[in-house]
Design an enzyme around this catalytic site. Structure first.
Site, PDB file in Angstrom:
ATOM      1  CG  HIS A 114      -2.158  -0.974   0.873  1.00 35.18           C
ATOM      2  ND1 HIS A 114      -2.103  -2.321   1.157  1.00 35.18           N
ATOM      3  CD2 HIS A 114      -3.343  -0.761   0.263  1.00 35.18           C
ATOM      4  CE1 HIS A 114      -3.226  -2.893   0.751  1.00 35.18           C
ATOM      5  NE2 HIS A 114      -3.991  -1.976   0.207  1.00 35.18           N
ATOM      6  CG  HIS A 137       6.941 -10.658   7.475  1.00 31.07           C
ATOM      7  ND1 HIS A 137       6.310  -9.723   8.269  1.00 31.07           N
ATOM      8  CD2 HIS A 137       8.264 -10.408   7.568  1.00 31.07           C
ATOM      9  CE1 HIS A 137       7.226  -8.938   8.820  1.00 31.07           C
ATOM     10  NE2 HIS A 137       8.418  -9.333   8.417  1.00 31.07           N
ATOM     11  CD  GLU A 146       7.268  -8.703  12.099  1.00 29.92           C
ATOM     12  OE1 GLU A 146       6.586  -7.774  11.657  1.00 29.92           O
ATOM     13  OE2 GLU A 146       8.503  -8.785  11.947  1.00 29.92           O
ATOM     14  CG  HIS A 195      11.803 -12.454   9.254  1.00 32.21           C
ATOM     15  ND1 HIS A 195      11.713 -12.089  10.571  1.00 32.21           N
ATOM     16  CD2 HIS A 195      11.413 -11.371   8.544  1.00 32.21           C
ATOM     17  CE1 HIS A 195      11.273 -10.842  10.651  1.00 32.21           C
ATOM     18  NE2 HIS A 195      11.107 -10.377   9.426  1.00 32.21           N
TER      19      HIS A 195
HETATM   20 CO    CO Z   1      10.242  -8.593   8.920  1.00 32.34          CO
END
Ligand code: CO
Length: 299
Positions: A127, A184, A214, A246
C-alpha cells in the site's frame, strides 16, 4: 574571458525570447498538450530487499525469468527497505527506492511503467508503493505507472501459489512428516491473506501448516496442530520472497525463541530449509502474469 559572458547573456536572451514567442503562439504546446510523446514502456520490480547475499539469489532468478518473459523490455529494480539500502550501500551497491527509480525512468523518457510488487501479500509495503506510484501519475504529461498485484492477492492466486509450493516440497519428506511454512504476518488489514493461505494449504495436505512471525496464525497455533497430529518430524520452510534474516534466525536459528527451538522443545524434530517459495519458476510465473495484466492497460 571578457567576451564570453556577454555572448552567453545574448544566447540566453535569445532563448528567452524564443520561449516567449512559443508560449504566445502555442499555448497548448506550452501546457504539454502538443504532440504526444512516443510510448516507452518499462517494468520496475519492487521488493523489500535483503542484505543477506545468499538470499539475493532469488532476485537473480526473478530478473532472468522477467527478461525471458519480456524480451527487449527495460527492466529495473527498486527496494523499499531504507535500512537495507543503506546497508548494501556500504558494500558499494546502489539500490534505489521506488520513488528514485520512478524519477529516473521519468527523466529518461519512459512513460508507461508496470511497477510489479514482489511482495507476498497486499500489506503495508504494497500500500505504501501504491501511494508512491499514485503520486507520480500525472506529474508529467503522458506518464502512467500502474502497480501489479503481489503474489497472493486473490483467492485464485493463493490456490495457484499453494499448489506450486506444495509440489516443490522436499522430496525426502516421508509419510507422517509435516511441512511448516513460515509467513511474515502483519497487523495490516491485508494480513487476512495469511489465514486464507493456511486454509488452502490445509485443504491440499493435512500435514502442511502455515504460521507467521508477526501476525496470525501464530507459531503456537501451528505447534498445537502438530501435536494434535502427533507429528514427530517437520520441515520448516519460509513462505517469503527471500530466505533472509527471518528464515535464518526466527525460523532456523539456535535462539530459544526460534521456531526450530520451540518445536524441538515440544518433541518435534525440525528440518529447516533455507529456501524461499519464490525460487520456484511456477511461483515467479504468478508475478509475471500480474505484470502482463498491467501491461495490457498500456496499449
Ligand atoms: Co520482517
Amino acid at each position: 574571458m571578457g567576451k564570453k559572458p556577454e555572448t552567453l547573456r545574448r544566447i540566453g536572451m535569445l532563448l528567452a525570447l524564443l520561449l516567449c514567442v512559443a508560449l504566445v503562439a502555442s499555448p497548448a504546446w506550452a501546457m504539454g498538450h502538443g504532440k504526444k510523446p512516443a510510448i516507452k514502456k518499462a517494468i520496475l520490480l519492487v521488493t523489500f530487499g535483503t542484505s543477506v547475499p545468499r538470499a539475493q539469489k532469488v532476485f537473480t532468478l526473478v530478473d532472468k525469468a522477467y527478461r525471458k518473459a519480456f524480451p527487449g523490455m527495460e527492466i529495473r529494480w527498486a527496494y523499499t527497505a531504507k535500512f537495507i539500502r543503506d546497508k548494501v550501500a556500504k558494500k558499494g551497491l546502489v539500490w534505489l527506492a521506488p520513488e528514485e527509480a520512478l524519477a529516473k525512468l521519468m527523466a529518461q523518457g519512459y512513460n508507461r511503467i508496470a511497477v510489479q510488487s514482489l511482495h507476498v501479500i497486499a500489506g503495508a509495503e504494497f500500500h505504501d508503493l501504491l501511494r508512491v506510484v499514485h503520486g507520480f501519475n500525472g506529474m508529467s504529461y503522458g506518464f502512467k505507472a500502474l502497480v501489479g498485484n503481489p503474489l497472493c492477492a486473490t483467492t485464485g492466486d493463493i490456490k495457484r501459489v499453494v499448489e506450486a509450493v506444495l509440489k516443490a516440497a522436499p522430496k525426502a519428506r516421508k509419510k507422517g512428516e509435516a511441512l511448516v511454512y513460515m509467513g511474515h504476518g502483519t497487523a495490516h488489514p491485508g494480513g487476512v491473506a495469511y489465514p486464507a493461505i493456511a486454509y488452502v494449504i490445509g485443504l491440499h495436505d493435512p500435514l502442511a501448516f502455515l504460521g507467521t512471525v508477526e501476525g496470525y496464525p501464530t507459531l503456537e497455533d501451528v505447534k498445537a496442530k502438530l501435536l494434535a497430529h502427533k507429528v514427530k518430524t517437520a520441515y520448516l520452510l519460509p513462505f517469503m520472497t527471500v530466505a533472509g534474516d527471518h528464515a535464518m534466525n526466527d525460523m532456523a536459528g539456535d535462539e530459544p525463541d526460534s521456531w526450530k527451538s520451540v518445536l524441538q522443545k515440544a518433541g518435534i524434530k525440525c528440518k529447516p530449509v533455507i529456501k524461499p517459495i519464490t525460487e520456484d519458476p511456477q511461483v515467479i510465473q504468478v508475478w509475471i502474469d500480474h505484470t502482463k495484466t498491467v501491461l495490457k492497460h498500456f496499449k
